[in-house]
Design a protein around this motif. Structure first.
Motif, mmCIF file in Angstrom:
data_model
loop_
_atom_site.group_PDB
_atom_site.id
_atom_site.type_symbol
_atom_site.label_atom_id
_atom_site.label_comp_id
_atom_site.label_asym_id
_atom_site.label_seq_id
_atom_site.Cartn_x
_atom_site.Cartn_y
_atom_site.Cartn_z
ATOM 1 N N GLY A 75 -44.393 -12.881 28.437
ATOM 2 C CA GLY A 75 -45.203 -13.189 27.264
ATOM 3 C C GLY A 75 -44.520 -12.851 25.949
ATOM 4 O O GLY A 75 -44.229 -13.735 25.137
ATOM 5 N N LEU A 76 -44.254 -11.571 25.708
ATOM 6 C CA LEU A 76 -43.614 -11.169 24.448
ATOM 7 C C LEU A 76 -42.211 -11.754 24.291
ATOM 8 O O LEU A 76 -41.877 -12.240 23.205
ATOM 9 C CB LEU A 76 -43.605 -9.646 24.309
ATOM 10 C CG LEU A 76 -44.965 -9.007 24.022
ATOM 11 C CD1 LEU A 76 -44.860 -7.487 24.060
ATOM 12 C CD2 LEU A 76 -45.528 -9.474 22.703
ATOM 13 N N PRO A 77 -41.368 -11.745 25.346
ATOM 14 C CA PRO A 77 -40.051 -12.382 25.181
ATOM 15 C C PRO A 77 -40.143 -13.865 24.793
ATOM 16 O O PRO A 77 -39.393 -14.338 23.947
ATOM 17 C CB PRO A 77 -39.391 -12.206 26.550
ATOM 18 C CG PRO A 77 -40.023 -10.973 27.112
ATOM 19 C CD PRO A 77 -41.453 -11.039 26.640
ATOM 20 N N ASN A 78 -41.083 -14.592 25.383
ATOM 21 C CA ASN A 78 -41.243 -16.005 25.023
ATOM 22 C C ASN A 78 -41.812 -16.172 23.617
ATOM 23 O O ASN A 78 -41.447 -17.112 22.905
ATOM 24 C CB ASN A 78 -42.118 -16.738 26.045
ATOM 25 C CG ASN A 78 -41.338 -17.150 27.267
ATOM 26 O OD1 ASN A 78 -40.121 -17.285 27.237
ATOM 27 N ND2 ASN A 78 -42.044 -17.342 28.369
ATOM 28 N N MET A 79 -42.696 -15.277 23.219
ATOM 29 C CA MET A 79 -43.224 -15.340 21.856
ATOM 30 C C MET A 79 -42.079 -15.194 20.854
ATOM 31 O O MET A 79 -42.006 -15.933 19.867
ATOM 32 C CB MET A 79 -44.287 -14.260 21.647
ATOM 33 C CG MET A 79 -45.563 -14.519 22.427
ATOM 34 S SD MET A 79 -46.636 -13.069 22.571
ATOM 35 C CE MET A 79 -47.174 -12.857 20.884
ATOM 36 N N LYS A 80 -41.192 -14.265 21.117
ATOM 37 C CA LYS A 80 -40.030 -14.059 20.233
ATOM 38 C C LYS A 80 -39.086 -15.259 20.287
ATOM 39 O O LYS A 80 -38.602 -15.731 19.256
ATOM 40 C CB LYS A 80 -39.298 -12.782 20.610
ATOM 41 C CG LYS A 80 -38.120 -12.465 19.696
ATOM 42 C CD LYS A 80 -37.554 -11.100 19.995
ATOM 43 C CE LYS A 80 -36.370 -10.763 19.126
ATOM 44 N NZ LYS A 80 -36.657 -10.593 17.732
ATOM 45 N N LYS A 81 -38.832 -15.763 21.487
ATOM 46 C CA LYS A 81 -37.903 -16.876 21.674
ATOM 47 C C LYS A 81 -38.361 -18.139 20.942
ATOM 48 O O LYS A 81 -37.547 -18.860 20.361
ATOM 49 C CB LYS A 81 -37.758 -17.175 23.173
ATOM 50 C CG LYS A 81 -36.874 -18.360 23.496
ATOM 51 C CD LYS A 81 -36.779 -18.573 25.000
ATOM 52 C CE LYS A 81 -35.943 -19.797 25.324
ATOM 53 N NZ LYS A 81 -35.834 -20.008 26.775
ATOM 54 N N TYR A 82 -39.658 -18.410 20.963
ATOM 55 C CA TYR A 82 -40.165 -19.666 20.409
ATOM 56 C C TYR A 82 -40.695 -19.548 18.986
ATOM 57 O O TYR A 82 -41.186 -20.527 18.441
ATOM 58 C CB TYR A 82 -41.216 -20.277 21.350
ATOM 59 C CG TYR A 82 -40.577 -20.794 22.600
ATOM 60 C CD1 TYR A 82 -39.883 -22.008 22.603
ATOM 61 C CD2 TYR A 82 -40.612 -20.067 23.779
ATOM 62 C CE1 TYR A 82 -39.262 -22.472 23.748
ATOM 63 C CE2 TYR A 82 -39.995 -20.533 24.934
ATOM 64 C CZ TYR A 82 -39.326 -21.735 24.905
ATOM 65 O OH TYR A 82 -38.712 -22.192 26.039
ATOM 66 N N SER A 83 -40.583 -18.390 18.376
ATOM 67 C CA SER A 83 -40.935 -18.260 16.957
ATOM 68 C C SER A 83 -39.662 -17.966 16.176
ATOM 69 O O SER A 83 -38.693 -17.445 16.719
ATOM 70 C CB SER A 83 -41.987 -17.157 16.754
ATOM 71 O OG SER A 83 -41.506 -15.911 17.200
ATOM 72 N N ASP A 84 -39.667 -18.323 14.913
ATOM 73 C CA ASP A 84 -38.503 -18.062 14.065
ATOM 74 C C ASP A 84 -38.512 -16.636 13.535
ATOM 75 O O ASP A 84 -37.460 -16.072 13.249
ATOM 76 C CB ASP A 84 -38.462 -19.060 12.906
ATOM 77 C CG ASP A 84 -38.262 -20.495 13.405
ATOM 78 O OD1 ASP A 84 -37.503 -20.696 14.366
ATOM 79 O OD2 ASP A 84 -38.877 -21.403 12.822
ATOM 80 N N GLU A 85 -39.690 -16.077 13.399
ATOM 81 C CA GLU A 85 -39.866 -14.666 13.001
ATOM 82 C C GLU A 85 -41.035 -14.108 13.790
ATOM 83 O O GLU A 85 -42.023 -14.806 14.010
ATOM 84 C CB GLU A 85 -40.194 -14.534 11.509
ATOM 85 C CG GLU A 85 -39.054 -14.733 10.582
ATOM 86 C CD GLU A 85 -39.445 -14.515 9.121
ATOM 87 O OE1 GLU A 85 -40.577 -14.057 8.833
ATOM 88 O OE2 GLU A 85 -38.610 -14.816 8.258
ATOM 89 N N MET A 86 -40.925 -12.852 14.180
ATOM 90 C CA MET A 86 -42.030 -12.202 14.883
ATOM 91 C C MET A 86 -42.057 -10.727 14.520
ATOM 92 O O MET A 86 -41.020 -10.074 14.473
ATOM 93 C CB MET A 86 -41.877 -12.363 16.397
ATOM 94 C CG MET A 86 -43.054 -11.795 17.173
ATOM 95 S SD MET A 86 -42.972 -12.213 18.928
ATOM 96 C CE MET A 86 -42.730 -10.595 19.610
ATOM 97 N N GLN A 87 -43.248 -10.235 14.270
ATOM 98 C CA GLN A 87 -43.440 -8.822 13.944
ATOM 99 C C GLN A 87 -44.614 -8.300 14.777
ATOM 100 O O GLN A 87 -45.651 -8.964 14.892
ATOM 101 C CB GLN A 87 -43.741 -8.661 12.459
ATOM 102 C CG GLN A 87 -43.979 -7.240 12.035
ATOM 103 C CD GLN A 87 -44.290 -7.132 10.541
ATOM 104 O OE1 GLN A 87 -44.458 -8.111 9.846
ATOM 105 N NE2 GLN A 87 -44.381 -5.911 10.071
ATOM 106 N N ILE A 88 -44.437 -7.115 15.355
ATOM 107 C CA ILE A 88 -45.495 -6.483 16.147
ATOM 108 C C ILE A 88 -45.842 -5.144 15.519
ATOM 109 O O ILE A 88 -44.970 -4.321 15.265
ATOM 110 C CB ILE A 88 -45.050 -6.241 17.607
ATOM 111 C CG1 ILE A 88 -44.645 -7.554 18.284
ATOM 112 C CG2 ILE A 88 -46.166 -5.556 18.407
ATOM 113 C CD1 ILE A 88 -44.045 -7.374 19.658
ATOM 114 N N GLU A 89 -47.138 -4.949 15.285
ATOM 115 C CA GLU A 89 -47.656 -3.656 14.843
ATOM 116 C C GLU A 89 -48.683 -3.237 15.890
ATOM 117 O O GLU A 89 -49.591 -3.994 16.195
ATOM 118 C CB GLU A 89 -48.347 -3.782 13.488
ATOM 119 C CG GLU A 89 -47.456 -4.323 12.377
ATOM 120 C CD GLU A 89 -48.270 -4.719 11.158
ATOM 121 O OE1 GLU A 89 -49.175 -3.948 10.767
ATOM 122 O OE2 GLU A 89 -48.016 -5.809 10.628
ATOM 123 N N SER A 90 -48.517 -2.040 16.453
ATOM 124 C CA SER A 90 -49.430 -1.615 17.500
ATOM 125 C C SER A 90 -49.694 -0.125 17.409
ATOM 126 O O SER A 90 -48.781 0.659 17.134
ATOM 127 C CB SER A 90 -48.835 -1.959 18.873
ATOM 128 O OG SER A 90 -49.797 -1.770 19.887
#
Length: 140
Positions: A111-126
């Motif tokens: 899930g997270l690896p694909n989210m990063k792969k298919y977006s140009d920018e990604m930021q996670i705050e948790s």
């Protein structure tokens, strides 16, 4: 497409019958707007992965999609348990999904690896016990 378009979706926890409806709706709307197929594909995959993560891990949540002339932003927010180790969670194949979820064909840890792969920018705050906010952008 001169103004911003904002779409908002609610994602229910453990509702696998409706999982993917939000990303499918965005995909359909982007196609109707004439967005390039490769952009539509990236947005649909990134958003679907995030949506599924919300269903499996985060007790549901909300997704705001902001479409502007230069980018598509997806903001996913939940009130789930939070991500204990983001770096570890970003590793392909790492999963905290329980066996009953894996038996449904989900929870492979992509899930997270694909989210990063298919977006140009990604930021996670948790924050543990508070929830997670993921912001993804795909540039037009």
């Amino acid at each position: 497409m001169s103004d911003k378009i904002v779409l908002t979706y609610q994602v229910s926890a453990d509702d696998f019958t409706r999982a993917g409806e939000a990303s499918s709706d965005v995909k359909s709307k982007l196609k109707k707007m004439g967005v390039k197929p490769e952009i539509v594909r990236k947005v649909a995959i990134a958003m679907y992965e995030g949506e599924i993560n919300m269903v499996i891990h985060a007790n549901g949540g909300s997704i705001d999609v902001i479409i502007s002339p230069t980018e598509i932003s997806m903001i996913l927010e939940d009130k789930g348990p939070g991500i204990e180790d983001i770096e570890k969670a970003m590793q392909a194949g790492y999963s905290t999904a329980p066996d009953n979820i894996r038996s449904l064909g989900f929870g492979a840890g992509m899930g997270l690896p694909n989210m990063k792969k298919y977006s140009d920018e990604m930021q996670i705050e948790s924050q543990i016990g508070t929830g997670t906010k993921v912001t993804m952008k795909v540039f037009l």
